[in-house]
Design a protein around this motif. Structure first.
Motif, PDB file in Angstrom:
ATOM      1  N   ASP A 142       2.920 -28.636  21.956  1.00 33.98           N
ATOM      2  CA  ASP A 142       4.161 -28.638  22.794  1.00 33.98           C
ATOM      3  C   ASP A 142       5.282 -27.970  22.058  1.00 33.98           C
ATOM      4  OD1 ASP A 142       5.952 -29.367  24.723  1.00 33.98           O
ATOM      5  OD2 ASP A 142       6.351 -31.490  24.123  1.00 33.98           O
ATOM      6  N   VAL A 143       4.989 -26.533  21.909  1.00 37.07           N
ATOM      7  CA  VAL A 143       6.061 -25.991  21.231  1.00 37.07           C
ATOM      8  C   VAL A 143       7.071 -25.379  22.003  1.00 37.07           C
ATOM      9  CG1 VAL A 143       4.592 -25.756  19.343  1.00 37.07           C
ATOM     10  CG2 VAL A 143       4.645 -24.001  20.981  1.00 37.07           C
ATOM     11  N   SER A 144       8.299 -24.666  21.531  1.00 36.24           N
ATOM     12  CA  SER A 144       9.011 -24.029  22.327  1.00 36.24           C
ATOM     13  C   SER A 144       8.545 -22.706  22.727  1.00 36.24           C
ATOM     14  CB  SER A 144      10.372 -23.929  21.834  1.00 36.24           C
ATOM     15  OG  SER A 144      10.288 -23.024  20.350  1.00 36.24           O
ATOM     16  N   SER A 145       9.112 -22.035  23.716  1.00 30.80           N
ATOM     17  CA  SER A 145       8.856 -20.590  24.097  1.00 30.80           C
ATOM     18  C   SER A 145       9.086 -19.666  23.066  1.00 30.80           C
ATOM     19  CB  SER A 145       9.762 -20.248  25.581  1.00 30.80           C
ATOM     20  OG  SER A 145      11.084 -20.047  24.747  1.00 30.80           O
ATOM     21  N   TYR A 146       9.713 -19.841  22.008  1.00 25.18           N
ATOM     22  CA  TYR A 146       9.894 -19.003  20.967  1.00 25.18           C
ATOM     23  C   TYR A 146       8.927 -19.264  19.863  1.00 25.18           C
ATOM     24  CZ  TYR A 146      14.705 -19.532  22.703  1.00 25.18           C
ATOM     25  OH  TYR A 146      15.823 -19.611  23.677  1.00 25.18           O
ATOM     26  N   GLU A 173      19.584  -7.407  12.098  1.00 21.34           N
ATOM     27  CA  GLU A 173      21.307  -7.907  12.198  1.00 21.34           C
ATOM     28  C   GLU A 173      21.634  -9.039  11.545  1.00 21.34           C
ATOM     29  OE1 GLU A 173      21.453  -8.141  16.686  1.00 21.34           O
ATOM     30  OE2 GLU A 173      21.492  -6.130  16.993  1.00 21.34           O
ATOM     31  N   GLY A 174      20.658  -9.265  10.727  1.00 15.11           N
ATOM     32  CA  GLY A 174      21.177 -10.686   9.827  1.00 15.11           C
ATOM     33  C   GLY A 174      21.049 -11.967  10.511  1.00 15.11           C
ATOM     34  N   HIS A 175      19.983 -11.942  11.701  1.00 15.93           N
ATOM     35  CA  HIS A 175      19.790 -13.331  12.268  1.00 15.93           C
ATOM     36  C   HIS A 175      18.287 -13.727  11.651  1.00 15.93           C
ATOM     37  CE1 HIS A 175      22.156 -11.463  15.613  1.00 15.93           C
ATOM     38  NE2 HIS A 175      22.990 -12.775  15.318  1.00 15.93           N
ATOM     39  N   ALA A 176      18.210 -15.077  11.787  1.00 14.77           N
ATOM     40  CA  ALA A 176      16.819 -15.374  11.227  1.00 14.77           C
ATOM     41  C   ALA A 176      15.780 -15.009  12.015  1.00 14.77           C
ATOM     42  CB  ALA A 176      16.736 -16.948  11.612  1.00 14.77           C
ATOM     43  N   ALA A 177      14.754 -14.597  11.177  1.00 18.49           N
ATOM     44  CA  ALA A 177      13.573 -13.851  11.744  1.00 18.49           C
ATOM     45  C   ALA A 177      12.367 -14.508  12.064  1.00 18.49           C
ATOM     46  CB  ALA A 177      13.167 -12.642  10.774  1.00 18.49           C
ATOM     47  N   VAL A 178      12.378 -15.940  12.257  1.00 17.15           N
ATOM     48  CA  VAL A 178      11.526 -16.867  12.250  1.00 17.15           C
ATOM     49  C   VAL A 178      11.797 -18.050  13.131  1.00 17.15           C
ATOM     50  CG1 VAL A 178      10.033 -16.007  10.341  1.00 17.15           C
ATOM     51  CG2 VAL A 178      11.655 -18.198  10.240  1.00 17.15           C
ATOM     52  N   ILE A 521      28.389 -25.033  17.116  1.00 18.14           N
ATOM     53  CA  ILE A 521      27.294 -24.028  16.489  1.00 18.14           C
ATOM     54  C   ILE A 521      25.931 -24.233  17.481  1.00 18.14           C
ATOM     55  CG2 ILE A 521      28.578 -23.981  14.385  1.00 18.14           C
ATOM     56  CD1 ILE A 521      26.629 -26.120  13.210  1.00 18.14           C
ATOM     57  N   PHE A 522      25.625 -25.480  17.754  1.00 21.08           N
ATOM     58  CA  PHE A 522      24.350 -25.427  18.577  1.00 21.08           C
ATOM     59  C   PHE A 522      24.426 -24.734  19.763  1.00 21.08           C
ATOM     60  CE2 PHE A 522      20.822 -27.564  20.779  1.00 21.08           C
ATOM     61  CZ  PHE A 522      19.938 -27.639  19.736  1.00 21.08           C
ATOM     62  N   SER A 523      25.566 -24.970  20.386  1.00 23.20           N
ATOM     63  CA  SER A 523      25.527 -24.267  21.775  1.00 23.20           C
ATOM     64  C   SER A 523      25.643 -22.846  21.368  1.00 23.20           C
ATOM     65  CB  SER A 523      27.014 -24.450  22.480  1.00 23.20           C
ATOM     66  OG  SER A 523      27.105 -23.702  23.542  1.00 23.20           O
ATOM     67  N   MET A 529      20.063 -17.117  21.288  1.00 26.21           N
ATOM     68  CA  MET A 529      18.614 -17.194  21.279  1.00 26.21           C
ATOM     69  C   MET A 529      18.329 -16.743  22.812  1.00 26.21           C
ATOM     70  SD  MET A 529      17.648 -20.080  18.559  1.00 26.21           S
ATOM     71  CE  MET A 529      15.768 -19.779  18.957  1.00 26.21           C
ATOM     72  N   GLY A 530      19.232 -16.594  23.553  1.00 31.71           N
ATOM     73  CA  GLY A 530      19.188 -16.056  24.999  1.00 31.71           C
ATOM     74  C   GLY A 530      18.965 -17.255  26.284  1.00 31.71           C
ATOM     75  N   GLN A 531      19.411 -18.641  25.422  1.00 37.50           N
ATOM     76  CA  GLN A 531      19.492 -19.711  26.400  1.00 37.50           C
ATOM     77  C   GLN A 531      20.760 -19.518  26.992  1.00 37.50           C
ATOM     78  OE1 GLN A 531      18.475 -23.297  24.236  1.00 37.50           O
ATOM     79  NE2 GLN A 531      16.784 -22.249  23.086  1.00 37.50           N
ATOM     80  N   SER A 532      20.943 -20.565  28.160  1.00 37.88           N
ATOM     81  CA  SER A 532      22.168 -20.794  28.963  1.00 37.88           C
ATOM     82  C   SER A 532      22.579 -22.138  28.858  1.00 37.88           C
ATOM     83  CB  SER A 532      22.169 -20.120  30.236  1.00 37.88           C
ATOM     84  OG  SER A 532      21.770 -18.633  30.033  1.00 37.88           O
ATOM     85  N   PRO A 533      22.999 -22.997  27.861  1.00 36.20           N
ATOM     86  CA  PRO A 533      23.442 -24.358  27.862  1.00 36.20           C
ATOM     87  C   PRO A 533      24.462 -24.374  29.097  1.00 36.20           C
ATOM     88  CG  PRO A 533      24.288 -23.183  25.951  1.00 36.20           C
ATOM     89  CD  PRO A 533      23.483 -22.091  26.596  1.00 36.20           C
ATOM     90  N   ALA A 534      24.577 -25.176  29.863  1.00 39.65           N
ATOM     91  CA  ALA A 534      25.313 -25.399  31.241  1.00 39.65           C
ATOM     92  C   ALA A 534      26.169 -26.729  31.372  1.00 39.65           C
ATOM     93  CB  ALA A 534      24.155 -25.182  32.205  1.00 39.65           C
ATOM     94  N   TRP A 535      26.396 -27.453  30.443  1.00 38.43           N
ATOM     95  CA  TRP A 535      27.134 -28.377  30.388  1.00 38.43           C
ATOM     96  C   TRP A 535      28.557 -27.993  30.814  1.00 38.43           C
ATOM     97  CZ3 TRP A 535      29.992 -28.225  26.186  1.00 38.43           C
ATOM     98  CH2 TRP A 535      29.591 -27.951  25.031  1.00 38.43           C
ATOM     99  N   LEU A 536      29.381 -28.749  31.496  1.00 41.11           N
ATOM    100  CA  LEU A 536      30.755 -28.416  31.620  1.00 41.11           C
ATOM    101  C   LEU A 536      31.557 -28.759  30.283  1.00 41.11           C
ATOM    102  CD1 LEU A 536      31.734 -30.788  34.837  1.00 41.11           C
ATOM    103  CD2 LEU A 536      31.083 -28.403  34.748  1.00 41.11           C
TER     104      LEU A 536
END
Length: 794
Positions: A142-146, A173-178, A521-523, A529-536
């Protein structure tokens, strides 16, 4: 299944596995639990329950072994053969002890779900224990899509997991590669917070679930000591608007370098007594045994359900609290020592034979043959049979409430003198009227009424257990009030299914910075990472601010919160400076139309003139800056105001200069982050383009900036319009204050209209004696009377 077979399975489970043993109390509790679940139709037979518990022991052992490998090894041998020197990492790293303790706790959560056919939500306050979650997820698949296709339970998949852990790999670009970090993150399947700020999960979990949902919050004893306020959860939980909230403290008794205070005071029994005094119903379980913790989770829900079923139940509810008592690093060498926190072996197994032997001996005791492990995992994976989602898709993972309805609004009359907060209060009441079914949480340390939101308080009321007559209080109030800034902010930030607001004094909002930054920072990482958090989006209103809190001492005069949050990425952390009631309402309306942002609004509560009508306020919101008087194209100098009191001084300076034959324009910046130089592609989407910026702020203009904040950090954010020392002057808070009035604060910080005129004269090469009177110059030079600058006679 026969009684003999059932007893055989029970006997097999009671024998334990590896270091896991089942205490007599646990055996008794588990048998009673399975009997109840069978009677309720949750499990077909007791033997079905014992099969799951046998599987839990095996999965826990293997996951603990993987956690140890993630710290020390580059590969794992699924045959159980010992590793050699070359198989170990040259530089081991990991929060090993805590992660080992989290393994039986998280497996217990999975087993509880499998036993009842319900996928509960989860969060983990000790985010540094992420290795436990990732190891278990890799085993269950049960791993994430990444992570899918990268981490699995093959030797190759587990080797990638181990080598990615603390690999420090980055892309171009300086982002985590894993897709694996040192803490829980958006790539961790099911994670909803990093947990890097210890203690905030303990403040938030009780506000997260709605009726029909259940959440298990994994907490730590160290975090309990670090952050006060988690012991107030029984003050806030209500069956009418709250789901099941189950805290599970992993009580290992140690911080990094010494025992926790809880351990020093008496351990689990001492903590249980302390929790009882705060309204909890604590239960102590064996934190080394997944069956014991699973019993605690299900017993907690059973007790809460029993309370809810009582027709005349009274609050506070005796909120269950599971204390999972263990030793730090259980299941591996070095358990129970300070060394268990990070590197429990006391040596590097790639170089040290003694450490290598200790490692191999420990993981040998945890070893589970592949066939047994596959059988155990298959038993636990009953999601399809029970028609439930995987744990990575629990209810809190992707909150997406409907858009709210905004009330019709025509704005206050320009020139009318009124309190922006009073106008906002009236607008917020109409917002509530337009959205009667939305779950609302107002986080408020104190003095909501004194901050001119008395109508909102009367409508929503402080949530208390026993309302006081004549006071706006209610058992079901939506205003979460306590003299603890982090605790009340948590109520709003955790309610991602509803409508939220935080209101506090500007100076004291700084105490919220950590919990706000956790959300920001979590949002932001999710967006990267291409997610779309959607809370108001959640607005933080800071009032009683630096300039209007002049009557108090300098402790109450602090613009730090806006400066600090302006340093975060402006697409996720917005900082706005409304200047009147209309701009305040326009800003709030805009915030609520956006998703997954934290917006800080610095708003005056004292009466100020309305300078923008409704349409102009919306234009100001659209671009982040707009002109109040004149335009730069027809002016000798541009007076820029950030903040309500700064705008009034700029307008005075403008009128003074006009009376003396000099042209100026007055421009308001409400959202400085829209004008900044973007720091990455995401932020670039939220800032003004060059053409619009140049139209508002021509490159060759002389500028005087009057800012609510300290000048230096604001100039840093506004580098695109800063024309350097020859073209720009910035006036703002320079750390001077005390028991003064508003004019006194402005004068002490060299921010009056006269200081602005003097700065303009210097920039434009005017003779200051021609644009200011002699008394003004004496006051500016520290030789006259400050009062000569008050109320200029244009």
């Amino acid at each position: 299944m026969t009684t003999q077979t059932m007893n055989a399975l029970q006997s097999q489970w009671q024998q334990g596995k590896g270091p896991i043993r089942h205490q007599a109390e646990t055996v008794e509790r588990v048998h009673a639990l399975l009997t109840r679940l069978h009677a309720e139709g949750k499990i077909p037979s007791l033997d079905a329950g014992y099969r799951l518990l046998i599987a839990a022991d095996k999965i826990s052992c293997m996951a603990m072994s993987i956690v140890a490998h993630m710290t020390y090894a580059q590969r794992i041998n699924l045959s159980g053969a010992p590793l050699q020197a070359e198989d170990f990492k040259p530089v081991p790293e990991g929060h090993t002890g805590g992660a080992l303790n989290m393994v039986p706790a998280f497996v217990a959560y999975l087993v509880a779900n499998a036993l009842t056919g319900d996928t509960r939500s989860w969060l983990m306050g000790q985010g540094h224990c992420v290795a436990a979650i990732e190891a278990i997820n890799a085993l269950t698949g049960d791993v994430s899509s990444y992570q899918k296709g990268r981490y699995d339970r093959t030797e190759a998949g587990l080797a990638r997991l181990m080598n990615d852990f603390y690999s420090y790999a980055m892309d171009a670009e300086g982002h985590a590669a894993v897709p694996l970090g040192s803490h829980a993150g958006p790539a961790t399947a099911g994670a909803i917070m990093e947990g890097g700020y210890l203690g905030f999960a303990g403040l938030q979990y009780v506000h997260m679930p709605v009726p029909g949902e259940s959440v298990v919050a994994f907490l730590s004893d160290g975090a309990f000591e670090e952050q006060r306020g988690a012991d107030w959860a029984p003050r806030w939980w209500r069956a009418e608007d709250s789901g099941m909230a189950i805290p599970v403290m992993v009580l290992n008794g140690r911080r990094i370098e010494e025992r926790t205070q809880i351990a020093q005071e008496g351990g689990a029994p001492w903590l249980a007594e302390d929790l009882r005094h705060n309204g909890f119903d604590p239960m102590i379980v064996d934190g080394r045994d997944p069956a014991a913790i699973a019993w605690g989770i299900l017993e907690s829900e059973h007790r809460l359900a029993t309370f809810i079923a009582q027709p005349q139940h009274q609050y506070p509810a005796p909120l269950p609290y599971v204390i999972a008592e263990t030793e730090k690093g259980f299941g591996f060498a070095g358990a129970g020592t300070n060394a268990a926190h990070n590197l429990p072996l006391g040596g590097n197994p790639s170089k040290d034979q003694h450490a290598r032997d200790a490692f191999n001996s420990s993981v040998s005791a945890l070893f589970v043959p592949a066939a047994e492990l596959d059988e155990a995992l298959a038993s636990l994976d009953n999601h399809a049979a029970q028609n439930r989602v995987k744990e990575s898709q629990h209810a809190l993972v992707d909150r997406h409430p409907d858009s709210i309805s905004l009330p019709a609004w025509s704005g206050e009359t320009v020139g009318k003198v009124s309190s922006p907060m009073q106008a906002l209060d009236e607008w917020f009441l109409s917002l509530l009227d337009a959205n009667p079914e939305v779950r609302v949480r107002i986080g408020n340390p104190d003095e909501l009424a004194s901050n001119k939101m008395g109508g909102t308080l009367q409508r929503l009321r402080h949530r208390v257990n026993e309302p006081e007559a004549g006071v706006p209080e209610s058992v079901l109030g939506s205003v979460i009030t306590a003299l603890n800034e982090e605790a009340v902010a948590a109520a709003a930030l955790a309610n991602k299914i509803g409508l939220n607001l935080i209101v506090t004094y500007e100076a004291f909002a700084v105490k919220m910075l950590g919990i706000l930054r956790q959300e920001i920072i979590f949002s932001r990482r999710q967006r990267e990472m291409g997610q779309s958090p959607a809370w108001l989006s959640v607005p933080l209103i800071v009032t009683s601010h630096t300039w209007e809190n002049s009557k108090n001492e300098q402790s109450h005069q602090d613009p730090t919160i806006g400066e600090a949050l302006l340093g975060e990425m402006s697409d996720t952390s917005r900082v706005l400076f409304p200047v009147d009631g209309n701009t305040a309402i326009a800003a709030m309306s805009n915030v609520y139309q956006n998703r997954a942002q934290v917006a800080t609004l610095i708003i005056s509560k004292r009466d100020t003139p309305n300078r923008f009508d409704a349409e102009a306020a919306k234009q100001l919101l659209e671009t982040g800056a707009w002109h109040v008087v004149g335009t730069p194209q027809e002016a000798e100098v541009q007076l820029i105001a950030i903040g309500a009191y700064q705008l009034e001084e700029a307008l005075k300076a403008h009128a003074w200069l006009a009376a003396r034959g000099h042209t100026s324009c007055v421009t308001v910046i409400m959202e400085p982050g829209r004008l900044r130089a973007p720091r990455d592609k995401l932020e670039a989407q939220s800032v003004l383009d060059d053409a619009t910026l140049q139209q508002l702020f021509p490159a060759d203009m002389k500028r005087v900036l009057l800012t609510h904040t300290r000048p230096e950090p604001m100039l840093g954010a506004l580098r695109r319009i800063d024309t350097g020392v020859k073209g720009t002057r910035a006036l703002g808070y320079i750390n001077r204050g005390g028991t003064l009035d508003v004019f006194g604060m402005l004068f002490a910080n060299q921010c009056t209209w006269a200081h602005a005129v003097d700065a303009a004269a210097e920039l434009c090469g005017w003779d200051r004696s021609q644009v200011l009177e002699a008394a003004h110059l004496l006051a500016l030079d520290g030789k006259g009377k400050p009062s000569d600058l008050d109320h200029p006679d244009v």
